[in-house]
Design a protein around this motif. Structure first.
Motif, short mmCIF file in Angstrom:
data_model
loop_
_atom_site.label_atom_id
_atom_site.label_comp_id
_atom_site.label_asym_id
_atom_site.label_seq_id
_atom_site.Cartn_x
_atom_site.Cartn_y
_atom_site.Cartn_z
N PHE A 171 -20.17 25.15 29.15
CA PHE A 171 -21.20 24.08 29.07
C PHE A 171 -22.22 24.82 30.46
CE2 PHE A 171 -17.39 21.54 28.17
CZ PHE A 171 -17.94 21.12 26.84
N THR A 172 -23.58 24.52 30.03
CA THR A 172 -24.71 25.08 31.09
C THR A 172 -25.77 23.97 30.90
OG1 THR A 172 -25.69 26.10 29.13
CG2 THR A 172 -23.98 27.47 30.75
N ASP A 173 -26.71 23.83 32.03
CA ASP A 173 -27.62 23.32 32.11
C ASP A 173 -28.98 23.55 31.48
OD1 ASP A 173 -26.09 21.20 33.25
OD2 ASP A 173 -26.61 21.86 35.30
N THR A 174 -28.88 25.03 31.26
CA THR A 174 -30.05 25.61 30.83
C THR A 174 -30.04 26.01 29.11
OG1 THR A 174 -28.77 27.94 31.27
CG2 THR A 174 -30.43 26.87 33.21
N PRO A 175 -31.02 25.99 28.66
CA PRO A 175 -30.85 25.98 27.00
C PRO A 175 -30.81 27.74 26.88
CG PRO A 175 -33.30 25.71 27.70
CD PRO A 175 -32.37 25.63 28.99
N PRO A 176 -30.08 28.03 25.68
CA PRO A 176 -29.79 29.43 25.39
C PRO A 176 -31.01 30.16 25.04
CG PRO A 176 -29.08 27.98 23.67
CD PRO A 176 -29.62 27.12 24.76
N GLU A 177 -30.93 31.34 25.48
CA GLU A 177 -31.97 32.19 25.20
C GLU A 177 -32.13 32.63 23.48
OE1 GLU A 177 -31.83 35.97 27.42
OE2 GLU A 177 -31.85 34.77 29.13
N GLU A 178 -33.41 32.59 22.99
CA GLU A 178 -33.27 32.65 21.41
C GLU A 178 -33.20 34.20 21.31
OE1 GLU A 178 -36.57 31.03 19.63
OE2 GLU A 178 -36.59 29.20 20.49
N GLU A 179 -32.08 34.65 20.21
CA GLU A 179 -31.94 35.93 20.00
C GLU A 179 -33.14 36.39 18.87
OE1 GLU A 179 -28.01 36.46 18.53
OE2 GLU A 179 -27.13 35.46 20.30
#
Length: 87
Positions: free
Chosen positions: A53-61
């Protein structure tokens, strides 16, 4: 001798109950002291590719080229199930 033990146990139980009530009241005050935020941004949690779980959105591949995939699919032969005679 049993009278003394009974009164001693009662006193211990009363002290334990009092201590638990005090701890519960302190926890209640701590919860009330914390600021409440009902923003949607604060409630959103993202999951990374490892399942954490993270607070930052995932980077788009980067998107891979579909042109090469389409060409390779054209060269493969798919069976026609309608023309077969299944008994």
């Amino acid at each position: 001798m049993s009278k003394n033990q009974n009164s001693f146990i009662k006193k211990q139980k009363a002290e334990l109950k009092k201590r638990k009530q005090k701890e519960k009241f302190e926890k209640k005050l701590e919860r009330k002291a914390q600021p409440k935020s009902g923003d949607l941004d604060d409630m959103i949690v993202y999951i990374d590719r490892f399942g954490n779980f993270t607070d930052t959105p995932p980077e788009e591949e980067p998107v891979k080229s579909t042109k090469n995939q389409n060409q390779s699919n054209k060269n493969t032969r798919t069976p026609n199930f309608k023309s077969r005679n299944h008994e």
